[in-house]
Design a protein around this motif. Structure first.
Motif, PDB file in Angstrom:
ATOM      1  N   VAL A  67      54.626  76.860  44.507  1.00  0.00           N
ATOM      2  CA  VAL A  67      54.219  77.584  45.710  1.00  0.00           C
ATOM      3  C   VAL A  67      54.298  76.621  46.884  1.00  0.00           C
ATOM      4  O   VAL A  67      53.779  75.506  46.819  1.00  0.00           O
ATOM      5  CB  VAL A  67      52.781  78.139  45.559  1.00  0.00           C
ATOM      6  N   TYR A  68      54.965  77.047  47.942  1.00  0.00           N
ATOM      7  CA  TYR A  68      55.105  76.227  49.135  1.00  0.00           C
ATOM      8  C   TYR A  68      54.080  76.661  50.179  1.00  0.00           C
ATOM      9  O   TYR A  68      53.850  77.847  50.371  1.00  0.00           O
ATOM     10  CB  TYR A  68      56.511  76.371  49.734  1.00  0.00           C
ATOM     11  N   THR A  69      53.483  75.689  50.852  1.00  0.00           N
ATOM     12  CA  THR A  69      52.607  75.984  51.982  1.00  0.00           C
ATOM     13  C   THR A  69      53.485  75.948  53.224  1.00  0.00           C
ATOM     14  O   THR A  69      54.080  74.917  53.544  1.00  0.00           O
ATOM     15  CB  THR A  69      51.471  74.949  52.093  1.00  0.00           C
ATOM     16  N   VAL A  70      53.571  77.086  53.899  1.00  0.00           N
ATOM     17  CA  VAL A  70      54.498  77.233  55.026  1.00  0.00           C
ATOM     18  C   VAL A  70      53.708  77.502  56.307  1.00  0.00           C
ATOM     19  O   VAL A  70      52.870  78.400  56.349  1.00  0.00           O
ATOM     20  CB  VAL A  70      55.484  78.391  54.768  1.00  0.00           C
ATOM     21  N   ASN A  71      53.981  76.690  57.325  1.00  0.00           N
ATOM     22  CA  ASN A  71      53.422  76.909  58.650  1.00  0.00           C
ATOM     23  C   ASN A  71      54.288  76.179  59.665  1.00  0.00           C
ATOM     24  O   ASN A  71      54.024  75.037  60.008  1.00  0.00           O
ATOM     25  CB  ASN A  71      51.971  76.424  58.747  1.00  0.00           C
TER      26      ASN A  71
END
Length: 146
Positions: A67-71
């Protein structure tokens, strides 16, 4: 035998918004149509979960346990080594999800709409005028019973 599952009207509206947004993005970013399409698939499969801090947890398509944390950026290989300005499918999934939710969110009740529901439009307008003049918004009257 094929089984058809009925979708809620809200989910149908959300899916339609995702498709519309993806089509608009593809028109604007024509060279990124494959990443946009993959981001759309992630969003349609609810693989992007928006967080309270504005980030999104976006599931990898090839390795579901990742799971990638995207911001504003993503740490995936494509974002760091290939995608134009780092716009990988995970960032597209977050963007499409965020915008589709904004387009399909139910309207938020405001104090004005609640006042109108309780007292009727004329009384709500009077209360707004009283408040603007520095007076109490309402007297000690009860709302009318329907």
């Amino acid at each position: 035998m094929v089984t058809t599952v009925a979708q809620s009207p809200a989910l149908v509206q959300y899916d339609a918004a995702l498709h519309t947004l993806a089509a608009q993005a593809t028109t604007r970013y024509a060279g990124e149509h494959l990443r946009i399409a993959k981001g759309l698939v992630i969003a349609l499969n609810h693989g992007a979960t928006l967080q309270a801090d504005g980030t999104a947890l976006v599931q990898s398509q090839s390795e579901p346990e990742i799971v990638y944390t995207v911001n504003g950026h993503c740490d995936c290989q494509d974002a760091t080594h290939g995608a134009t300005e780092g716009r990988c499918k995970h960032r597209w999934a977050k963007t499409l999800t965020t915008r589709a939710l904004a387009l399909t969110a139910p309207p938020v009740a405001t104090l004005a709409t609640l006042s109108e529901e309780l007292y009727g439009p004329q009384a709500a307008a009077t209360a707004a005028q009283r408040t603007a003049c520095g007076q109490p918004a309402a007297t000690n009257e009860e709302p009318p019973m329907a």
